[in-house]
Design a protein around this motif. Sequence first.
Motif, PDB file in Angstrom:
ATOM      1  N   TYR A  51       0.198  -2.455   5.147  1.00  0.00           N
ATOM      2  CA  TYR A  51       1.243  -2.065   4.192  1.00  0.00           C
ATOM      3  C   TYR A  51       1.503  -3.169   3.178  1.00  0.00           C
ATOM      4  O   TYR A  51       1.546  -2.932   1.970  1.00  0.00           O
ATOM      5  N   ALA A  63      -7.509   5.884   1.725  1.00  0.00           N
ATOM      6  CA  ALA A  63      -8.241   4.622   1.572  1.00  0.00           C
ATOM      7  C   ALA A  63      -9.420   4.572   2.543  1.00  0.00           C
ATOM      8  O   ALA A  63      -9.268   4.850   3.734  1.00  0.00           O
ATOM      9  N   HIS A  97       0.859  -1.190   0.000  1.00  0.00           N
ATOM     10  CA  HIS A  97       0.000   0.000   0.000  1.00  0.00           C
ATOM     11  C   HIS A  97       0.892   1.235   0.000  1.00  0.00           C
ATOM     12  O   HIS A  97       1.391   1.665   1.041  1.00  0.00           O
ATOM     13  N   HIS A 128      -5.919  -0.634   4.762  1.00  0.00           N
ATOM     14  CA  HIS A 128      -4.941  -1.322   3.919  1.00  0.00           C
ATOM     15  C   HIS A 128      -3.665  -1.562   4.721  1.00  0.00           C
ATOM     16  O   HIS A 128      -2.896  -0.621   4.950  1.00  0.00           O
ATOM     17  N   ARG A 137      -8.252  -7.867   2.974  1.00  0.00           N
ATOM     18  CA  ARG A 137      -6.836  -7.545   2.770  1.00  0.00           C
ATOM     19  C   ARG A 137      -6.080  -8.007   4.013  1.00  0.00           C
ATOM     20  O   ARG A 137      -6.124  -7.364   5.046  1.00  0.00           O
TER      21      ARG A 137
END
Length: 244
Positions: free
Chosen positions: A134, A128, A121, A132, A177
Amino acid sequence: MWKDYLDDFQELAEVLDVLDATAATSNSLRLISGFAQASWHANNRISSGEAGIEIPPPRNKAMHPALCKAESAMICFVFELGDFEANSIPRQADFQVKVAGILEGENCYVELEDHWRVDSHLFPLEEAREPHPYFHFQRGGHAQDRFAGNDWYVPSTKMPEVRGALWRGLMQSPGPRIPVAPHCPILAIDFAIGQHDGTVWHHLRADPDYSAIIRRAQARLWQPFFEALARPAFRSRWMGPVFA
């Protein structure tokens, strides 16, 4: 610590040539060797290019849809060191895997693709809406977007109209994620092969030269990464807003 990375990357191509299942992977790595060397020496960056590297496809077990066959697989990667923890941790460690297959029926022939990836990210966290981490795993990718945009992709609004028909299909969302440790190209290739075909992976790991390359890659990248996890600020950056 990273000065010998390209040597291991090039040695990996030689070792993978030992098995028939990974000979194409070896050849693909050799083809990008010159470009990889120039890019690494110039800016500590290595990329497979959009064409990607051929890797063994998944074994035809527990596949969807039923009776489909996986025929090929490709991995694309972008890896770059940066200022993240004084070059011990990469700035970018992305890889995308595409699996191509077919489903043959009595009156149809269906081309299939599956896509999964590990992303970095690189944008400010506040941009975002969803958290997210990294480095994170998720489904999909740019190759999937292109594939799903083709005519005759099912189901889609471009399908020929069939009145009274009921269609069913699998739906995919961007999440979850899932935070993961970063993977360099060597570790990404090893991980993807292991997920696709454990028999081939165990053969490779039994090779002393191959296992030595993997151990050096793990020590080079993961030792400083896991040591850095002891610091709250680093964990927060790695996990993203989930941790805060």
